[in-house]
Design a protein around this motif. Structure first.
Motif, PDB file in Angstrom:
ATOM      1  N   ARG A   1       4.579   5.867  23.033  1.00 54.92           N
ATOM      2  CA  ARG A   1       5.281   6.296  21.821  1.00 54.92           C
ATOM      3  C   ARG A   1       6.738   5.845  21.850  1.00 54.92           C
ATOM      4  N   LYS A   2       7.317   5.804  20.673  1.00 49.09           N
ATOM      5  CA  LYS A   2       8.722   5.406  20.487  1.00 49.09           C
ATOM      6  C   LYS A   2       8.981   3.971  20.935  1.00 49.09           C
ATOM      7  N   GLN A   3       7.937   3.134  20.821  1.00 45.50           N
ATOM      8  CA  GLN A   3       8.056   1.721  21.172  1.00 45.50           C
ATOM      9  C   GLN A   3       7.626   0.812  20.015  1.00 45.50           C
ATOM     10  N   GLY A   4       7.409   1.399  18.849  1.00 43.05           N
ATOM     11  CA  GLY A   4       7.040   0.613  17.681  1.00 43.05           C
ATOM     12  C   GLY A   4       5.546   0.405  17.498  1.00 43.05           C
ATOM     13  N   VAL A   5       4.731   1.027  18.350  1.00 37.64           N
ATOM     14  CA  VAL A   5       3.281   0.837  18.262  1.00 37.64           C
ATOM     15  C   VAL A   5       2.734   1.453  16.974  1.00 37.64           C
ATOM     16  N   ALA A   6       3.124   2.671  16.662  1.00 38.42           N
ATOM     17  CA  ALA A   6       2.628   3.330  15.449  1.00 38.42           C
ATOM     18  C   ALA A   6       3.074   2.571  14.204  1.00 38.42           C
ATOM     19  N   LYS A   7       4.295   2.086  14.205  1.00 39.95           N
ATOM     20  CA  LYS A   7       4.783   1.320  13.054  1.00 39.95           C
ATOM     21  C   LYS A   7       3.976   0.038  12.890  1.00 39.95           C
ATOM     22  N   ALA A   8       3.642  -0.623  13.993  1.00 41.51           N
ATOM     23  CA  ALA A   8       2.825  -1.845  13.923  1.00 41.51           C
ATOM     24  C   ALA A   8       1.424  -1.535  13.403  1.00 41.51           C
ATOM     25  N   LEU A   9       0.850  -0.415  13.832  1.00 39.62           N
ATOM     26  CA  LEU A   9      -0.457  -0.004  13.326  1.00 39.62           C
ATOM     27  C   LEU A   9      -0.382   0.273  11.825  1.00 39.62           C
ATOM     28  N   LEU A  10       0.660   0.977  11.410  1.00 41.27           N
ATOM     29  CA  LEU A  10       0.841   1.271   9.991  1.00 41.27           C
ATOM     30  C   LEU A  10       0.999  -0.011   9.185  1.00 41.27           C
ATOM     31  N   THR A  11       1.755  -0.956   9.689  1.00 35.45           N
ATOM     32  CA  THR A  11       1.945  -2.229   9.006  1.00 35.45           C
ATOM     33  C   THR A  11       0.609  -2.944   8.816  1.00 35.45           C
ATOM     34  N   ALA A  12      -0.245  -2.894   9.829  1.00 35.50           N
ATOM     35  CA  ALA A  12      -1.584  -3.500   9.708  1.00 35.50           C
ATOM     36  C   ALA A  12      -2.379  -2.809   8.608  1.00 35.50           C
ATOM     37  N   CYS A  13      -2.301  -1.483   8.537  1.00 39.76           N
ATOM     38  CA  CYS A  13      -3.003  -0.735   7.489  1.00 39.76           C
ATOM     39  C   CYS A  13      -2.464  -1.088   6.113  1.00 39.76           C
ATOM     40  N   GLU A  14      -1.152  -1.166   5.988  1.00 40.53           N
ATOM     41  CA  GLU A  14      -0.554  -1.494   4.696  1.00 40.53           C
ATOM     42  C   GLU A  14      -0.938  -2.910   4.259  1.00 40.53           C
ATOM     43  N   SER A  15      -0.941  -3.846   5.179  1.00 41.96           N
ATOM     44  CA  SER A  15      -1.339  -5.220   4.852  1.00 41.96           C
ATOM     45  C   SER A  15      -2.787  -5.272   4.398  1.00 41.96           C
ATOM     46  N   TRP A  16      -3.636  -4.516   5.088  1.00 44.82           N
ATOM     47  CA  TRP A  16      -5.051  -4.440   4.699  1.00 44.82           C
ATOM     48  C   TRP A  16      -5.172  -3.887   3.281  1.00 44.82           C
ATOM     49  N   ALA A  17      -4.443  -2.798   2.996  1.00 41.95           N
ATOM     50  CA  ALA A  17      -4.507  -2.181   1.664  1.00 41.95           C
ATOM     51  C   ALA A  17      -4.027  -3.160   0.586  1.00 41.95           C
ATOM     52  N   LYS A  18      -2.960  -3.893   0.863  1.00 39.36           N
ATOM     53  CA  LYS A  18      -2.486  -4.902  -0.097  1.00 39.36           C
ATOM     54  C   LYS A  18      -3.556  -5.950  -0.345  1.00 39.36           C
ATOM     55  N   SER A  19      -4.241  -6.359   0.722  1.00 44.93           N
ATOM     56  CA  SER A  19      -5.291  -7.379   0.569  1.00 44.93           C
ATOM     57  C   SER A  19      -6.462  -6.859  -0.261  1.00 44.93           C
ATOM     58  N   LYS A  20      -6.577  -5.547  -0.381  1.00 47.24           N
ATOM     59  CA  LYS A  20      -7.628  -4.918  -1.188  1.00 47.24           C
ATOM     60  C   LYS A  20      -7.145  -4.605  -2.602  1.00 47.24           C
ATOM     61  N   GLY A  21      -5.948  -5.061  -2.945  1.00 44.53           N
ATOM     62  CA  GLY A  21      -5.433  -4.883  -4.298  1.00 44.53           C
ATOM     63  C   GLY A  21      -4.580  -3.649  -4.513  1.00 44.53           C
ATOM     64  N   CYS A  22      -4.241  -2.940  -3.467  1.00 45.50           N
ATOM     65  CA  CYS A  22      -3.435  -1.723  -3.625  1.00 45.50           C
ATOM     66  C   CYS A  22      -1.956  -2.060  -3.792  1.00 45.50           C
ATOM     67  N   CYS A  23      -1.297  -1.291  -4.639  1.00 43.61           N
ATOM     68  CA  CYS A  23       0.153  -1.413  -4.780  1.00 43.61           C
ATOM     69  C   CYS A  23       0.857  -0.139  -4.316  1.00 43.61           C
ATOM     70  N   GLU A  24       0.074   0.840  -3.847  1.00 45.43           N
ATOM     71  CA  GLU A  24       0.628   2.074  -3.296  1.00 45.43           C
ATOM     72  C   GLU A  24      -0.142   2.438  -2.038  1.00 45.43           C
ATOM     73  N   PHE A  25       0.563   3.139  -1.146  1.00 46.81           N
ATOM     74  CA  PHE A  25      -0.027   3.590   0.113  1.00 46.81           C
ATOM     75  C   PHE A  25       0.428   5.014   0.332  1.00 46.81           C
ATOM     76  N   ALA A  26      -0.457   5.872   0.799  1.00 46.65           N
ATOM     77  CA  ALA A  26      -0.137   7.291   0.947  1.00 46.65           C
ATOM     78  C   ALA A  26      -0.690   7.844   2.255  1.00 46.65           C
ATOM     79  N   SER A  27      -0.314   9.073   2.534  1.00 51.52           N
ATOM     80  CA  SER A  27      -0.755   9.760   3.748  1.00 51.52           C
ATOM     81  C   SER A  27      -0.493  11.247   3.569  1.00 51.52           C
ATOM     82  N   ASP A  28      -0.781  12.018   4.584  1.00 47.44           N
ATOM     83  CA  ASP A  28      -0.480  13.444   4.564  1.00 47.44           C
ATOM     84  C   ASP A  28      -0.330  13.945   5.983  1.00 47.44           C
TER      85      ASP A  28
END
Length: 144
Positions: free
Chosen positions: A87-114
């Motif tokens: 943790r605190k080494q950018g791993v979670a941010k890199a995982l999130l970036t992969a998820c966001e890129s995937w969502a964009k490739s699926k046509g999404c213009c918004e990303f959410a969580s809870d």
């Protein structure tokens, strides 16, 4: 290294998921993910340090209304976990970036969580990576 998980990664995913959701068993998570991993509206990403899996993220497309959004489908971060040591080494941010890129490739213009209201660590993560709080709710249930 971050990569999209495939069917042969089910055991790794299930073990990591049980670290995030300890009320579940590896067998339960494996069965749930076996159904989801091949679906086009879900994706799992794994983070590795050398050959060791140190984290994962699960994302999906949500076609129903997502609090605070205006479009559909919306990419949704269903879960994210990184082992304490990484943790605190950018791993979670890199995982999130992969998820966001995937969502964009699926046509999404918004990303959410809870996150749960009392999960301050998750709240801080979300705010630090650019999420904005949309709403706070308390859910109720009643036996009939």
């Amino acid at each position: 290294m971050i990569r999209k998980a495939v069917i042969k990664d089910l055991d790794i995913l299930a073990e990591l998921a049980c670290q995030l959701w300890p009320n579940h068993t590896v067998e339960e998570m494996r069965a749930e993910y076996a159904d989801m991993i091949a679906k086009p509206d879900a994706a799992f990403f794994l983070a590795f340090a050398q050959e060791t899996a140190v984290g994962f993220a699960q994302c999906q497309l949500r076609h129903d209304y997502v609090e605070g959004t205006d479009s559909s489908p919306v990419g949704y971060l269903e879960g994210i976990y990184v082992a304490d040591r990484y943790r605190k080494q950018g791993v979670a941010k890199a995982l999130l970036t992969a998820c966001e890129s995937w969502a964009k490739s699926k046509g999404c213009c918004e990303f959410a969580s809870d996150c749960e209201l009392d999960n301050t660590q998750s709240l801080q993560f979300h705010l630090c990576v650019g999420f904005e709080e949309a709403n706070r709710i308390i859910c109720f249930t009643k036996k009939l």
